[in-house]
Every structure is written in C-alpha cells, then in structure tokens.
Design a protein around this motif. Structure first.
Motif, PDB file in Angstrom:
ATOM      1  N   CYS A 375       0.817  -1.214   0.000  1.00  0.00           N
ATOM      2  CA  CYS A 375       0.000   0.000   0.000  1.00  0.00           C
ATOM      3  C   CYS A 375       0.855   1.270   0.000  1.00  0.00           C
ATOM      4  O   CYS A 375       0.491   2.272  -0.628  1.00  0.00           O
ATOM      5  N   GLU A 376       1.984   1.252   0.689  1.00  0.00           N
ATOM      6  CA  GLU A 376       2.880   2.411   0.679  1.00  0.00           C
ATOM      7  C   GLU A 376       3.358   2.716  -0.736  1.00  0.00           C
ATOM      8  O   GLU A 376       3.371   3.885  -1.171  1.00  0.00           O
ATOM      9  N   ASP A 377       3.743   1.687  -1.461  1.00  0.00           N
ATOM     10  CA  ASP A 377       4.257   1.900  -2.813  1.00  0.00           C
ATOM     11  C   ASP A 377       3.148   2.342  -3.766  1.00  0.00           C
ATOM     12  O   ASP A 377       3.367   3.178  -4.649  1.00  0.00           O
ATOM     13  N   ILE A 378       1.958   1.784  -3.573  1.00  0.00           N
ATOM     14  CA  ILE A 378       0.813   2.188  -4.399  1.00  0.00           C
ATOM     15  C   ILE A 378       0.473   3.654  -4.132  1.00  0.00           C
ATOM     16  O   ILE A 378       0.238   4.448  -5.061  1.00  0.00           O
ATOM     17  N   THR A 379       0.457   4.048  -2.866  1.00  0.00           N
ATOM     18  CA  THR A 379       0.147   5.428  -2.496  1.00  0.00           C
ATOM     19  C   THR A 379       1.198   6.386  -3.041  1.00  0.00           C
ATOM     20  O   THR A 379       0.872   7.477  -3.555  1.00  0.00           O
ATOM     21  N   ALA A 380       2.459   5.988  -2.949  1.00  0.00           N
ATOM     22  CA  ALA A 380       3.546   6.834  -3.446  1.00  0.00           C
ATOM     23  C   ALA A 380       3.439   7.061  -4.950  1.00  0.00           C
ATOM     24  O   ALA A 380       3.896   8.096  -5.467  1.00  0.00           O
ATOM     25  N   ALA A 381       2.814   6.126  -5.649  1.00  0.00           N
ATOM     26  CA  ALA A 381       2.634   6.259  -7.099  1.00  0.00           C
ATOM     27  C   ALA A 381       1.404   7.092  -7.450  1.00  0.00           C
ATOM     28  O   ALA A 381       1.106   7.287  -8.643  1.00  0.00           O
ATOM     29  N   GLY A 382       0.671   7.561  -6.449  1.00  0.00           N
ATOM     30  CA  GLY A 382      -0.451   8.455  -6.702  1.00  0.00           C
ATOM     31  C   GLY A 382      -1.817   7.803  -6.712  1.00  0.00           C
ATOM     32  O   GLY A 382      -2.804   8.452  -7.076  1.00  0.00           O
ATOM     33  N   TYR A 383      -1.903   6.555  -6.281  1.00  0.00           N
ATOM     34  CA  TYR A 383      -3.180   5.849  -6.278  1.00  0.00           C
ATOM     35  C   TYR A 383      -3.682   5.661  -4.844  1.00  0.00           C
ATOM     36  O   TYR A 383      -2.902   5.708  -3.894  1.00  0.00           O
ATOM     37  N   GLU A 384      -4.987   5.429  -4.702  1.00  0.00           N
ATOM     38  CA  GLU A 384      -5.550   5.066  -3.404  1.00  0.00           C
ATOM     39  C   GLU A 384      -5.337   3.572  -3.187  1.00  0.00           C
ATOM     40  O   GLU A 384      -5.683   2.760  -4.049  1.00  0.00           O
ATOM     41  N   ALA A 385      -4.784   3.203  -2.039  1.00  0.00           N
ATOM     42  CA  ALA A 385      -4.546   1.793  -1.718  1.00  0.00           C
ATOM     43  C   ALA A 385      -5.620   1.286  -0.769  1.00  0.00           C
ATOM     44  O   ALA A 385      -6.212   2.051   0.006  1.00  0.00           O
ATOM     45  N   MET A 386      -5.865  -0.026  -0.813  1.00  0.00           N
ATOM     46  CA  MET A 386      -6.890  -0.642   0.040  1.00  0.00           C
ATOM     47  C   MET A 386      -6.457  -2.067   0.355  1.00  0.00           C
ATOM     48  O   MET A 386      -5.731  -2.691  -0.424  1.00  0.00           O
ATOM     49  N   VAL A 387      -6.911  -2.606   1.507  1.00  0.00           N
ATOM     50  CA  VAL A 387      -6.600  -3.969   1.921  1.00  0.00           C
ATOM     51  C   VAL A 387      -7.887  -4.777   1.970  1.00  0.00           C
ATOM     52  O   VAL A 387      -8.870  -4.367   2.598  1.00  0.00           O
ATOM     53  N   TYR A 388      -7.863  -5.948   1.325  1.00  0.00           N
ATOM     54  CA  TYR A 388      -9.021  -6.839   1.237  1.00  0.00           C
ATOM     55  C   TYR A 388      -8.834  -8.007   2.203  1.00  0.00           C
ATOM     56  O   TYR A 388      -7.733  -8.556   2.330  1.00  0.00           O
ATOM     57  N   PHE A 389      -9.912  -8.412   2.869  1.00  0.00           N
ATOM     58  CA  PHE A 389      -9.855  -9.598   3.724  1.00  0.00           C
ATOM     59  C   PHE A 389     -11.266 -10.066   4.037  1.00  0.00           C
ATOM     60  O   PHE A 389     -12.226  -9.309   3.937  1.00  0.00           O
ATOM     61  N   ASN A 390     -11.370 -11.341   4.434  1.00  0.00           N
ATOM     62  CA  ASN A 390     -12.618 -11.853   4.988  1.00  0.00           C
ATOM     63  C   ASN A 390     -12.504 -11.830   6.515  1.00  0.00           C
ATOM     64  O   ASN A 390     -11.437 -11.509   7.060  1.00  0.00           O
TER      65      ASN A 390
END
Length: 449
Positions: A375-390
């Motif tokens: 998520c840190e790397d995704i955010t640094a690239a300018g995108y919103e990051a999210m975590v999926y789980f059940n």
C-alpha cells in the motif's frame, strides 16, 4: 456422587486460574478440550451444546458426575452453589461463611454489593435459583451496565441479561422458532458450566470478540463497525442498498478471467457504478511466479469505455515484504496508462493445499508488513490503496491496528455485515447475477461517510 462435596470443591476451585482457555494467536483465546479427552459421562457427548465446557472443567477435576455414568446436565444447581461459583469466577476471592450455611458469606457479599437483594436470594441456599437472577448476578459482578438494545429473547426483556448476551456469556435456546431464556427456571449444571467459564474469561480478559469458537482481544484504536443493520436491504434483483441518512453508497462488481467475456455496457446499464478488476496474480506453487490476468486489458478498457469508475486488485501469494513490493511495482506498471478512480487493492488469500506457498500463513507481523509495503508503494505512485480480507483473515492473520493508514474491503457473505471493525467496502456475495455477465460475480457496496 456427593452433591454437597461437589459444590464445596467446585467453589474452592472455581477458576482461580484461566479454565480451558488456550492461546491461539497473540490476543486470542479458545475453549479447547484436552487432546485425548473422552467423556466419562453417558449424557455428555460431542455434539451436545455444553460438551466443551463440561469436558474442560471435568478434565481439570472441577466437576464430576454422579458415579453412575451420568453427569446430570439438566439437574438444577442450588442457589448457594450458583452464588459461590459466579462470584468467584468474577473475582470475589474466597469469602468465609457468616452463619451456618457454607455459602452464606457469598450471599451477604452479593447483597452488600447490590448484585441481588436478600429477598431475591431467599432463605434457602440449598434451594433453586431462577436463571434470570443468576444472569443479573453475573452481569453486576462483572460491572456491566444494562444494555439499552432490544432483548434477543422473546420471553424476557432485561437489560443485564441482554448485556450478557452481547458479551457472548449467555445464548439462550430455541423454542417454536424463537430464542428464549426461560427466566424463571432454575439454572442447570450444564448451564452453570458454560456461564462460569464465560464469566471467568470476561473477568480475566475483558470484552472480546467471539469468532468461530475463538475469543479475540479488541484492538485499540481500530474503529468499530458503525453501520446500522436496519438500513441494509437486498432487493429482488439481488442488489444490496444501504439507506442511512448521511451515508452515500455505490454498487459495483469485481471480476477476473473467471467471468469470461463481459458486455460492459450491459453491466453499466444494470446499475453498476464501479468495477474492481484483477490485474494479475502470483502462482500458488513454491516458485510463486507473477502472472497477468489475461482479460485485464480488455476488461479495464471496456469498463472505462462504459463509463464505470475503475479500480484494480492483485491476488497476492506473497510470503515476504520484498515480494509484496514486487507485486506493487508490477501493478503500477500495468495501470499507468489508465485513469483509476477506485482503489488499488492488496488481496492476500491463503491457499490450503499440499504444495501451496501460503498453506503456512506468515506471521501476523509479516502479514501487516507486506500489506503496508504494498500500500505504501501504491500510495507513493499516486493511487488510493486498500486492503481486502474476509473475517477470518481480519481477525486471525492481520492486526488491523497496524493497517490504519488504508481503507478496508470486507468480504462477508451475510444479509448484514457482522464483522466487528469498520470497513469502507463490503463484498456481500460471490454468487451475484448481473446482466452482461454469463455466470456468478462478486457484488460490492462502497460507503462514503
């Protein structure tokens, strides 16, 4: 068996230490029957609702049967024994008798603390105690306030009883399709076994989350699920709505190669607002080769052309932080030419079969570090990051307090979401039907508050 001897022994031993609570993960505890235990009681066998509790207490020598092979699960417990066992489990310590009855000190203690009145306890400590009084005694001894929520029981509305229900201490039974507590009946030996274990658990560990027979400590700083179940409604088309004032929602799907060819204009016309599209995945085997979803390019462009908001997910089988960063780098490269308005999602799921690289789940610490790294790397690239789980992953595999920088996407296929913690998107079915897709598809509700 000598019943008086049992009462005194049970009172003296009533859970001075944690009874049958075995650590599963850091911060989680499970009622565990000792390995190799065989019930000596004809009337206590696997499948009985009280089996685990009786088995644990019996294995520790705290309870026994009558000597004729029976435990007598439905036999009533005396008021004196109920007072002693409940109060000791709630932390009273040993209290000396104040008159001729061995439990009299506990009766006087309960009155002095305001748990019960002397009239409620009565003069005969060898007589029965109605289970509603046992419930009030337990709730007050644990310091619980009466719940203001609707009673789960059709035959009694008592705030202290409801508070115990909400803590997982009492559950009631079912009669004629309704949940009942039978408040005026005496407490049985089976019921006291359950209640004593539960009271000691709450006294020792405080409020916990019950999930799949395991109790999990509540995480500090993680917002609690604040959705009001009365606002969830699934229509005849299978689409979920949520109508709480001040909360906006959008409806969408998530897809991969398994949905095959999709008519995205029909999907949009059917009322879908967004699509989360699989960009790729890591193989299950030891090599863990990263692979593209062969329908990704077609799906993302067609979804955008149909006017849908689009996000992506990567199906992770990472087992190190370095692999999670490798997956993030792959996603960033694949999506650079597309206008993403929905999140980029870290979707880690265990594969439990021989040879699977995730059959053995990484530690909670590693899981959190992997999710954060992605998520840190995704955010640094300018995108919103999210975590999926059940729910299983959310309780067991992650420490959600370590992931608070990113929104959560919950997968739970219920009529309402019962996961304890808050989330921003809910995947409520994996068998949805949407025009433009020939088979089943996941459908999701995104919340904006």
């Amino acid at each position: 068996m000598n019943w008086k001897k049992f009462e005194r022994r049970a009172a003296a031993l009533a859970l001075a230490a944690v009874v049958g609570v075995q650590p599963v993960l850091a911060g989680s505890y499970k009622l565990t029957v000792p390995s190799g235990y065989t019930s000596p009681f004809i009337d206590v066998q696997k499948g009985d609702w009280y089996y685990n509790y009786v088995a644990v207490l019996n294995s520790m020598g705290i309870i026994d049967g009558y000597g004729n092979g029976y435990f007598g699960a439905d036999d009533p417990l005396s008021a004196g024994a109920a007072l002693v066992m409940v109060l000791k489990a709630a932390g009273s310590g040993t209290i000396a008798a104040t008159d001729g009855h061995w439990a009299s000190g506990y009766a006087d203690y309960a009155v002095s603390k305001g748990y019960l009145t002397s009239e409620e306890i009565g003069d005969d400590l060898d007589g029965d105690m109605p289970r509603i009084l046992v419930a009030r005694l337990a709730a007050k001894a644990l310091g619980l306030s009466p719940s203001e929520n609707k009673s789960p029981f059709s035959d009694v509305d008592d705030g202290y009883l409801t508070a115990l229900y909400e803590m997982g201490i009492v559950t009631g039974s079912t009669e004629n399709g309704k949940t009942v507590f039978l408040p005026d009946k005496p407490i049985s030996r089976a019921e006291i076994s359950v209640i004593v274990w539960q009271i000691d658990r709450v006294h020792t560990y405080g409020k916990q989350i019950l999930f799949q027979n395991t109790y999990y400590d509540i995480l500090d700083g993680v917002p609690v699920n604040s959705y009001d179940n009365k606002y969830f409604l699934k229509g005849s088309d299978g689409y979920m709505t949520y109508t709480e004032p001040g909360v906006e929602t959008e409806l969408g799907i998530d897809v991969s190669v398994y949905q095959g060819e999709i008519d995205w204009q029909k999907v949009a016309d059917a009322g879908m607002d967004f699509a989360i599209i699989r960009v790729g995945y890591r193989g299950y085997g030891s090599e863990g080769k990263m692979m593209p979803d062969k329908y990704f390019t077609q799906n993302i462009q067609s979804a955008l052309d149909a006017g849908l908001d689009v996000g992506v997910y990567y199906f992770s089988q990472a087992i190190t932080v370095e692999e999670a960063r490798e997956e993030a780098a792959y996603v960033i490269e694949q999506v650079k030419d597309y206008d993403l308005t929905y999140p980029v999602v870290f979707d880690w799921e265990r594969q439990n079969y021989a040879g699977s690289r995730t059959q053995t789940v990484p530690s909670v610490s590693t899981m959190c570090k992997m999710a954060n790294a992605f998520c840190e790397d995704i955010t640094a690239a300018g995108y919103e990051a999210m975590v999926y789980f059940n729910p299983s992953e959310g309780y067991k595999q992650y420490d959600l307090s370590q992931l608070m920088d990113y929104p959560f996407w919950l997968a739970q296929y219920n009529s309402v979401p019962t996961f304890y913690y808050d989330f921003d998107m809910w995947q409520y079915t994996s068998t949805g039907r949407v025009p433009g897709i020939s088979g089943n598809v996941d459908i999701n509700l995104r919340f904006f508050r």
